[in-house]
Design a protein around this motif. Structure first.
Motif, short mmCIF file in Angstrom:
data_model
loop_
_atom_site.label_atom_id
_atom_site.label_comp_id
_atom_site.label_asym_id
_atom_site.label_seq_id
_atom_site.Cartn_x
_atom_site.Cartn_y
_atom_site.Cartn_z
N GLU A 61 15.33 -1.81 -13.58
CA GLU A 61 14.78 -2.37 -12.35
C GLU A 61 13.91 -3.59 -12.65
OE1 GLU A 61 14.07 0.59 -13.60
OE2 GLU A 61 14.80 2.19 -12.28
N PRO A 62 13.93 -4.60 -11.79
CA PRO A 62 13.03 -5.74 -11.98
C PRO A 62 11.58 -5.28 -11.99
CG PRO A 62 14.67 -6.23 -10.29
CD PRO A 62 14.79 -4.77 -10.59
N ALA A 63 10.87 -5.67 -13.01
CA ALA A 63 9.51 -5.13 -13.21
C ALA A 63 8.54 -5.56 -12.12
CB ALA A 63 8.99 -5.57 -14.58
N ASN A 64 8.72 -6.76 -11.58
CA ASN A 64 7.72 -7.32 -10.66
C ASN A 64 8.20 -7.50 -9.23
OD1 ASN A 64 5.83 -7.59 -12.79
ND2 ASN A 64 6.75 -9.52 -13.40
N ASP B 277 -3.30 -11.58 -8.68
CA ASP B 277 -3.85 -10.93 -9.88
C ASP B 277 -3.34 -9.50 -10.03
OD1 ASP B 277 -5.34 -13.21 -10.48
OD2 ASP B 277 -7.01 -12.56 -9.22
N GLY B 278 -2.05 -9.33 -9.78
CA GLY B 278 -1.42 -8.03 -9.98
C GLY B 278 -1.66 -7.04 -8.86
N GLU B 279 -2.38 -7.43 -7.83
CA GLU B 279 -2.70 -6.50 -6.75
C GLU B 279 -2.01 -6.94 -5.46
OE1 GLU B 279 -6.61 -4.90 -4.21
OE2 GLU B 279 -6.86 -6.04 -6.08
N LEU B 280 -1.33 -6.00 -4.80
CA LEU B 280 -0.69 -6.29 -3.53
C LEU B 280 -1.72 -6.29 -2.41
CD1 LEU B 280 2.70 -4.34 -3.44
CD2 LEU B 280 2.35 -6.80 -3.54
N VAL C 5 -2.38 -18.36 6.54
CA VAL C 5 -1.86 -17.74 5.32
C VAL C 5 -2.99 -17.62 4.30
CG1 VAL C 5 0.52 -18.47 5.64
CG2 VAL C 5 -1.06 -19.95 4.39
N LYS C 6 -2.95 -16.52 3.58
CA LYS C 6 -3.90 -16.27 2.51
C LYS C 6 -3.12 -16.07 1.22
CE LYS C 6 -6.80 -13.83 5.84
NZ LYS C 6 -7.33 -12.50 6.25
N GLY C 7 -3.71 -16.48 0.12
CA GLY C 7 -3.03 -16.31 -1.15
C GLY C 7 -1.89 -17.30 -1.33
N VAL C 8 -1.29 -17.25 -2.52
CA VAL C 8 -0.16 -18.13 -2.85
C VAL C 8 0.99 -17.27 -3.38
CG1 VAL C 8 -1.49 -20.22 -3.30
CG2 VAL C 8 -1.19 -18.53 -5.12
N GLY C 9 2.14 -17.91 -3.55
CA GLY C 9 3.31 -17.19 -4.02
C GLY C 9 4.14 -16.65 -2.87
N GLU C 10 5.10 -15.78 -3.20
CA GLU C 10 5.97 -15.22 -2.20
C GLU C 10 5.16 -14.40 -1.19
OE1 GLU C 10 7.97 -14.77 -6.29
OE2 GLU C 10 5.99 -14.47 -5.40
N HIS C 11 5.48 -14.58 0.09
CA HIS C 11 4.87 -13.80 1.16
C HIS C 11 5.99 -13.10 1.92
CE1 HIS C 11 1.20 -15.84 0.23
NE2 HIS C 11 0.57 -15.42 1.32
N CYS C 12 5.81 -11.80 2.15
CA CYS C 12 6.79 -11.02 2.89
C CYS C 12 6.15 -10.54 4.18
CB CYS C 12 7.28 -9.84 2.06
SG CYS C 12 8.45 -8.77 2.92
N LEU C 13 6.77 -10.91 5.30
CA LEU C 13 6.34 -10.39 6.59
C LEU C 13 7.32 -9.30 7.01
CD1 LEU C 13 4.55 -10.55 9.18
CD2 LEU C 13 6.33 -12.07 10.11
N ARG C 14 6.82 -8.07 7.12
CA ARG C 14 7.64 -6.96 7.60
C ARG C 14 7.27 -6.65 9.05
NH1 ARG C 14 7.60 -5.48 2.11
NH2 ARG C 14 9.70 -4.97 1.35
N ILE C 15 8.30 -6.58 9.87
CA ILE C 15 8.10 -6.31 11.30
C ILE C 15 8.60 -4.90 11.58
CG2 ILE C 15 8.67 -7.05 13.64
CD1 ILE C 15 9.20 -9.85 12.41
N TYR C 16 7.69 -4.00 11.91
CA TYR C 16 8.03 -2.61 12.18
C TYR C 16 8.16 -2.44 13.70
CZ TYR C 16 6.67 -1.84 7.33
OH TYR C 16 6.58 -1.88 5.96
N LEU C 17 9.31 -1.93 14.14
CA LEU C 17 9.61 -1.81 15.55
C LEU C 17 9.31 -0.41 16.07
CD1 LEU C 17 13.03 -3.72 15.56
CD2 LEU C 17 10.71 -4.65 15.88
N THR C 18 9.16 -0.31 17.37
CA THR C 18 8.81 0.97 17.99
C THR C 18 9.92 2.00 17.87
OG1 THR C 18 9.52 0.00 20.10
CG2 THR C 18 7.14 0.03 19.64
N ASP C 19 11.17 1.57 17.57
CA ASP C 19 12.25 2.54 17.42
C ASP C 19 12.40 3.03 15.97
OD1 ASP C 19 13.38 0.39 16.15
OD2 ASP C 19 15.12 0.21 17.47
#
Length: 791
Positions: free
Chosen positions: A216-219, A297-300, A318-332
């Motif tokens: 598995e990809p480590a990071n 610094d290794g912390e999510l 936006v805060k921080g740098v690098g890849e940012h993932c926005l997850r949208i959780y729906l009511t269903d």
């Protein structure tokens, strides 16, 4: 089976071997054809559409090793397996404009069973055919761009001629972990055969797991690879549909009609900016949470930003740098995501790279070969580092400029000249490749000399600007003048186009300005002859073939060259191939120009990704085709990722100033799982043997940036300086490489996000303002007003 839309044929095992859209006059087969595999000698019948791999109890099973029960009726085809105590059932139906595909794994036992891995092949016709008839590669093959999401995964299969109809795969039920690829290929480069390379990618839907233990990809904190547990008597179900689409906008519309959210986002933001993410959700559902995640610094870091969501738009700082993932959780209970990048100032990234090269890559007089920039390569592409250093210093001179330029000058005089040319005679190339030389190398050398000629005499040490301009002319003449070559290969390559389309007009102007009339006439004549020849045969798309049977390193420069030479109609033909080549996705990294051979997987390739993007931008400025502008920008954002030391997901972490030529987008990369979603250099393949032992005789050097730089030099002449206004389909004003703020009914403040602001252009209206100011005012009735900031 047949419907009004599709013809679908399966083999005796129930795998799909023919899928044709009956509305397609060309009758393209949209899945990998086993007859073609047999023709070229690839043993991959286990990867046909619908076959799968399954791991239970640490034991891996391949569906091809089991005999299924295949039941065919007028309405559906059902394929059933009994494997590892499980019942696996795949069902295909033709309903309206769709192929509906259901996958069910039943556990008939009383105990729970864990799916450690379950990967089902969705092998669309992603093929580089071993065929010099380039029309076959254009019309019977598709680029495949993945958008991976737990509940809304989709694949955009875009026919390479961009004429459609295209084919999309859309998830409608279940949870998908990822999409992996397997590459089959043949490369006959060392047989002195051209074209020498063909191959294909097989795509695998990872429905459970995706990686063998320890691979598995480590990071990679964005995409999961979870096991799936099925309790006794229960089942897991997944559903997908295959449906035609035309354009990128239509792909989104078809996805929305199948219940997918439509999310439009900026692929790149810089620190301090605010998102402007437009979200249209399926009817009947609302967002429950919107979680922004990034790593420092290794912390999510995770933050629910739903409070910043209003009127279908998410505006959150936006805060921080690098890849940012926005997850949208729906009511269903379902969820979707996007992935974008956040960078510090791009100027800092570029200048840090230049500093790093001059401090770490330059041999000077202490290491052989003296005055070379490492890693050492016979290919001219490796000299792009020199062009990047020069181009950056031309745009922004600093206290370091003289030293940095003089290092490049020493390399160009003491290392490059005698290495590529016998006794430094530009008309006597050295056979660096055994019994031949590559004429294409000379365009990179010519670029270095041309850029050196742009500096003042007090910066240069070894020769005058006039001398370097003359050298540039001589090397370039060798590159484009077939009469100067004695070998057939040399003559043929002199007729091919290349990255020199980026600077040919500037070189010609400089030669004319400085009175080098003979050189000007020779080069201008060869340039006109080359572009005229390509234009005359544009209907056959001959320039799409290079060393490979179908190559964006061919049709990319062809598009840019034809556009720059004024062949508008012919450039439009080639531009369609570019538009089909540059991806669109919910992940900025999957928006790269389609290419696979350096990674054995869909990938970002720094050099040819950047050159393809530059070609699209050059063509846009001539053709006024907004799709080219947007595609070019998407591609360049991926290229910048190859230099981004703030990226957190790759296993290979870069220090500031370091870079990597290749990024494997797919996860898993089934040929080399260790490269999945990772940045690396090609020498990593030395351990795989075969052709790589000759390409990299020193083994894995660990140097990841061997052919980089030219693409950033190209970036600096376009998005490195310019922002572009354009009109959207609804008539609204928009900007690329900048920000837009409406001040009144007719006035807008335009912020130029380029690292070295030079101009804001509105190509469609043939308007532009030249200024180093970061903000300008645009009036829809009066045009650009000035270069000041409106209060």
């Amino acid at each position: 089976m047949e419907s009004a839309q599709f013809q679908l044929d399966v083999n005796q095992r129930g795998a799909i071997v023919n899928l044709q859209n009956k509305q397609d006059d060309h009758h393209m087969n949209w899945v990998v054809d086993p007859a073609y595999l047999k023709q070229v000698g690839y043993q991959d019948e286990d990867k046909l559409f619908g076959e799968f791999t399954l791991t239970v109890g640490d034991k891996t099973y391949r569906s091809v090793d089991f005999e299924p029960n295949v039941l065919t009726t007028d309405d559906d085809i059902t394929v059933s397996y009994m494997i590892a105590g499980l019942v696996i059932v795949e069902t295909y139906r033709l309903v309206g404009k769709q192929v509906q595909w259901d996958i069910v794994v039943q556990n008939p036992t009383d105990d729970f069973i864990t799916l450690e891995n379950f990967g089902v092949w969705a092998s669309l016709a992603y093929v580089m055919f071993r065929d010099k008839n380039v029309h076959r590669n254009m019309s019977d093959s598709a680029a495949v761009f993945p958008s991976i999401s737990a509940n809304f995964t989709k694949l955009a299969g875009v026919r390479r001629d961009n004429q459609g109809p295209n084919l999309g795969l859309f998830q409608t039920a279940g949870v998908t972990q990822s999409v992996g690829t397997y590459n089959e290929w043949t490369n006959r480069f060392f047989e002195n055969v051209s074209p020498s390379l063909d191959g294909l990618l097989f795509h695998q839907l990872e429905l459970a797991g995706g990686y063998q233990h320890g691979e598995e990809p480590a990071n990679d904190w964005i995409y999961p690879h979870n096991y799936v547990v099925i309790t006794g008597g229960a089942a897991q179900c997944w559903s997908f549909v295959l449906e035609p689409f035309t354009t990128q906008a239509d792909f989104k519309a078809v996805a929305a009609a199948n219940g997918h959210p439509e999310i439009n986002y900026d692929p790149l933001l810089t620190v301090g900016q605010t998102t402007n993410i437009h979200i249209a959700l399926p009817a009947g559902v609302k967002p429950e949470r919107m979680v922004m995640t990034y790593k420092t610094d290794g912390e999510l870091h995770k933050e629910d930003v739903i409070g910043d969501y209003e009127g279908d738009i998410l505006k959150t700082p936006v805060k921080g740098v690098g890849e940012h993932c926005l997850r949208i959780y729906l009511t269903d209970g379902r969820s979707d995501l996007i992935v974008f990048n956040v960078m510090a100032a791009v100027r800092d990234l570029i200048e840090t790279r230049v500093d790093w090269l001059t401090k770490n890559a330059y041999n000077g007089k202490t290491t052989q070969p003296y005055d070379a920039f490492t890693p050492i390569s016979n290919q001219g592409e490796s000299l792009g580092k020199l062009s990047l250093i020069l181009q950056t210093n031309l745009l922004h001179q600093t206290a370091k400029t003289a030293d940095q330029v003089r290092e490049v000058e020493a390399s160009a005089v003491n290392y490059v000249k005698p290495k590529w040319f016998t006794d430094g005679d530009f008309f006597k190339p050295v056979n660096l490749y055994g019994d031949f030389y590559r004429d294409m190398d000379f365009e990179y050398i010519g670029h270095v000399y041309y850029l050196l000629a742009q500096f003042d005499e007090d910066v240069l040490q070894l020769n005058s600007p006039a001398t370097y301009l003359k050298w540039a002319a001589q090397v370039f003449n060798m590159r484009v003048n077939a009469d100067l070559h004695t070998s057939e290969r040399g003559k043929e390559e002199a007729h091919t186009l290349g990255v020199y389309f980026l600077y040919i007009n500037d070189l010609l102007a400089a030669l004319k300005q400085h009175g080098l009339t003979k050189e000007y006439d020779q080069i201008k004549g060869c340039w006109e002859e080359a572009t005229q020849r390509v234009a005359a045969h544009s209907g056959e798309y001959q320039a799409a073939i290079t060393e490979h049977f179908y190559d964006n390193a061919g049709f990319g420069p062809a598009t840019g060259a034809l556009a720059n030479a004024g062949y508008v109609k012919e450039a439009r033909l080639y531009a369609e191939l570019l538009k089909a080549n540059i991806g669109y996705s919910n992940d900025f990294r999957s928006q790269a120009p389609d290419r696979w051979w350096e990674a054995q997987s869909y990938m970002i390739h720094s050099l040819w990704g950047g050159i393809t993007a530059a070609s699209a931008l050059d063509a846009y400025e001539v053709l006024d085709d907004t799709a080219l502008l947007l595609a070019s920008y998407r591609a360049f954002v991926g290229v910048l990722y190859m230099y981004d030391s703030n990226a957190t997901t790759p296993t290979n972490q870069l220090k500031p100033g370091e870079a990597a030529s290749t990024y494997s987008i797919a996860g898993p990369n089934l040929n080399r799982p260790d490269l999945s979603r990772n940045r690396f250099g090609q020498s990593t393949f030395a351990k795989d043997g075969g052709i790589y032992t000759r390409l990299f005789p020193d083994g894995d050097t660990g140097q990841a940036d061997w052919d980089m730089g030219e693409e950033l030099a190209a970036y600096l002449t376009g998005f490195g300086q310019n922002a572009y206004l354009y009109e959207k389909a609804d008539g609204e004003l928009a900007v690329v490489n900048g920000r837009l703020e409406q001040l009144s009914a007719t006035q807008y403040r335009v912020t130029n996000n380029a690292p070295y602001p030079h101009a804001v252009k509105f190509i469609h209206r043939q308007q532009a303002v030249t200024t180093t100011a970061t903000q300008v005012i645009y009036d829809t009735e009066k045009g650009f007003l000035d270069a000041t900031v409106a209060e």
